[in-house]
Motif scaffolding. Structure first.
Motif, PDB file in Angstrom:
ATOM      1  N   UNK A   1      37.793 -16.136  10.983  1.00 37.36           N
ATOM      2  CA  UNK A   1      38.773 -17.189  10.739  1.00 37.36           C
ATOM      3  C   UNK A   1      38.139 -18.572  10.583  1.00 37.36           C
ATOM      4  N   UNK A   2      36.823 -18.647  10.654  1.00 38.13           N
ATOM      5  CA  UNK A   2      36.162 -19.943  10.715  1.00 38.13           C
ATOM      6  C   UNK A   2      36.343 -20.809   9.495  1.00 38.13           C
ATOM      7  N   UNK A   3      36.311 -20.216   8.299  1.00 40.97           N
ATOM      8  CA  UNK A   3      36.457 -21.023   7.089  1.00 40.97           C
ATOM      9  C   UNK A   3      37.886 -21.544   6.974  1.00 40.97           C
ATOM     10  N   UNK A   4      38.861 -20.668   7.150  1.00 42.64           N
ATOM     11  CA  UNK A   4      40.236 -21.085   6.892  1.00 42.64           C
ATOM     12  C   UNK A   4      40.816 -21.963   7.992  1.00 42.64           C
ATOM     13  N   UNK A   5      40.158 -22.043   9.132  1.00 43.37           N
ATOM     14  CA  UNK A   5      40.591 -22.969  10.183  1.00 43.37           C
ATOM     15  C   UNK A   5      39.706 -24.202  10.269  1.00 43.37           C
TER      16      UNK A   5
ATOM     17  N   UNK B   1      38.929  -3.227   2.281  1.00 48.81           N
ATOM     18  CA  UNK B   1      39.640  -4.235   1.497  1.00 48.81           C
ATOM     19  C   UNK B   1      38.864  -4.493   0.219  1.00 48.81           C
ATOM     20  N   UNK B   2      39.566  -5.038  -0.773  1.00 50.00           N
ATOM     21  CA  UNK B   2      38.939  -5.318  -2.072  1.00 50.00           C
ATOM     22  C   UNK B   2      39.401  -6.677  -2.559  1.00 50.00           C
ATOM     23  N   UNK B   3      38.457  -7.440  -3.098  1.00 47.54           N
ATOM     24  CA  UNK B   3      38.763  -8.762  -3.634  1.00 47.54           C
ATOM     25  C   UNK B   3      38.186  -8.879  -5.039  1.00 47.54           C
TER      26      UNK B   3
ATOM     27  N   UNK C   1      33.699 -14.162   2.031  1.00 40.13           N
ATOM     28  CA  UNK C   1      34.659 -13.869   0.957  1.00 40.13           C
ATOM     29  C   UNK C   1      35.984 -14.518   1.321  1.00 40.13           C
ATOM     30  N   UNK C   2      35.945 -15.791   1.648  1.00 38.44           N
ATOM     31  CA  UNK C   2      37.055 -16.456   2.324  1.00 38.44           C
ATOM     32  C   UNK C   2      38.300 -16.578   1.467  1.00 38.44           C
ATOM     33  N   UNK C   3      39.428 -16.307   2.112  1.00 37.13           N
ATOM     34  CA  UNK C   3      40.746 -16.482   1.523  1.00 37.13           C
ATOM     35  C   UNK C   3      41.595 -17.208   2.557  1.00 37.13           C
ATOM     36  N   UNK C   4      42.403 -18.161   2.093  1.00 35.45           N
ATOM     37  CA  UNK C   4      43.296 -18.869   3.001  1.00 35.45           C
ATOM     38  C   UNK C   4      44.590 -18.074   3.141  1.00 35.45           C
ATOM     39  N   UNK C   5      44.815 -17.533   4.351  1.00 27.96           N
ATOM     40  CA  UNK C   5      45.959 -16.663   4.620  1.00 27.96           C
ATOM     41  C   UNK C   5      46.663 -17.195   5.862  1.00 27.96           C
ATOM     42  N   UNK C   6      47.824 -17.771   5.676  1.00 30.51           N
ATOM     43  CA  UNK C   6      48.547 -18.347   6.813  1.00 30.51           C
ATOM     44  C   UNK C   6      48.828 -17.315   7.896  1.00 30.51           C
TER      45      UNK C   6
ATOM     46  N   UNK D   1      34.745  -7.038  -5.027  1.00 33.21           N
ATOM     47  CA  UNK D   1      34.040  -7.037  -3.753  1.00 33.21           C
ATOM     48  C   UNK D   1      34.780  -6.044  -2.871  1.00 33.21           C
ATOM     49  N   UNK D   2      34.116  -4.989  -2.494  1.00 36.65           N
ATOM     50  CA  UNK D   2      34.737  -3.956  -1.674  1.00 36.65           C
ATOM     51  C   UNK D   2      34.035  -3.924  -0.323  1.00 36.65           C
TER      52      UNK D   2
END
Length: 375
Positions: free
Chosen positions: A338-342, A254-256, A56-61, A263-264
């Motif tokens: 962190x694999x997707x966003x890195x 968390x919820x998206x 459920x990847x999100x890019x979060x600095x 997605x909970x």
């Protein structure tokens, strides 16, 4: 009469063998394929079968520790513009809201320390972004407006397209059963055949330590942890389209939003053995209960659910570098959540180190992710 099985098996040689066709393995293979012949061995029938395909990847600095945030920042341009991977970027607007519930002030202060671009919101401002929060369950929140949804499949397919265009290949149903170095060459045995190369990149995710043991190499101490998602419908009279990803700062839920659904997740992180992960009904029920206590949202049914494995090194920092005790063996594991966003920066660093090119990050960061820290 068909040919004997041994006659069907083939010996393939390459410059580099990558074990694992998730985001880490495909990313590294793509980056290396312009300069080397790469073969990617995937245990399952298709790439991204396990963790990458369930993200459920999100890019979060501001996600992860200081080292991980370096790779987040180094990946941002690729995500936003596509850079050398795509004509378009891989992000769409979302935002992330971290809610401090009663008793979570220490966790909240730890989170905002060293963070950039956060807006600290009061109760009313929090409810304007995520209106189903119970006011009594909100002390304050931290909002990162620039956080974005990642098109995981588009990023993965860009890597796959590049590696194939450069003449490299992904071999499915090729679970490595033996891995041995003779002279300067590694030989990997799989049901699909035998493969040889002077360099092996271990990008096997939850199975990273398993692959190391096959090679007679000491594991780095990876711990696969299960993470569960429940998909619940949103009522027709409720528009959740632009809600941010919202989480308890205490990591209890968390919820998206995803279309007309949420997605909970119970934000579970239960250590397990490497396997094809599936949801634990009790864990999911407990997580949905915590979500219901924190919000006014009534979960009437679960449409779907799944689980994936987030695999962490002992210090919860990425592992990217040469094994100091075995020639030609490279680690690319321990991505955790962190694999997707890195992936853009991590894959580039792996390629730079394997190909002996100038790396994209500073030397102290390279040392911080090196497997040598565990030796």
């Amino acid at each position: 009469m068909g040919r004997p099985q041994e006659a069907i098996r083939t010996m393939r040689t390459a410059d580099i063998i990558v074990i694992g066709a998730g985001m880490a393995g495909c990313g590294a293979a793509a980056r290396m394929s312009a300069h080397a012949n790469v073969v990617v061995l995937e245990a399952e029938e298709r790439p991204a079968y396990h963790t990458t395909g369930r993200s459920a990847a999100v890019f979060i600095l501001n996600y992860g520790n200081d080292v991980i945030r370096v790779f987040n920042a180094a990946s941002e341009e690729t995500f936003r513009t596509g850079a050398d991977l795509s004509e378009n970027g891989f992000l769409s607007p979302r935002g992330v809201l971290e809610v401090e519930e009663p008793g979570q002030s220490e966790a909240f202060e730890d989170f905002i320390a060293g963070s950039n671009g956060l807006q600290i919101l009061n109760v009313q401002e929090t409810l304007e972004l995520f209106p189903i929060c119970r006011p009594e369950m909100v002390v304050r929140s931290a909002y990162e407006p620039d956080a974005s949804d990642i098109d995981v499949d588009a990023l993965l397919q860009s890597f796959i397209r590049i590696l194939r265009a450069n003449g490299s290949q992904i071999v499915p149903n090729a679970r490595v059963s033996a891995l041995q170095r003779t002279g300067d060459i590694w030989r990997a045995e799989t049901p699909t055949g035998s493969f040889e190369a002077p360099i092996v990149v271990n990008a096997a995710g939850a199975w990273g330590d398993v692959v190391a043991r096959l090679a007679g190499i000491e594991p780095v101490g990876l711990t696969p942890c299960r993470r569960t998602i429940a998909v619940v419908p949103v009522p027709d009279d409720m528009d959740a389209t632009r809600w941010p990803v919202t989480a308890s700062i205490g990591e209890t839920w968390y919820a998206k939003p995803d279309g007309g659904r949420l997605w909970v997740s119970p934000a579970d992180e239960d250590p397990v053995e490497p396997h094809d992960a599936y949801p634990d009904d009790m864990i999911m029920a407990e997580g949905l209960h915590r979500f219901s206590e924190a919000t006014t949202f009534e979960v009437k049914r679960v449409e779907n659910s799944w689980a994936g494995l987030r695999t962490f090194a002992p210090d919860r920092t990425l592992v990217n570098g040469w094994e100091p005790d075995a020639d030609g063996f490279f680690w690319l594991v321990g991505q955790g959540g962190y694999g997707i966003q890195t992936a853009p920066a991590m894959s580039q660093l792996a390629a730079d180190l394997v190909l002996d090119h100038a790396p994209v990050v500073a030397q102290d960061t390279i040392q911080a992710v090196s497997p040598a820290r565990f030796r």
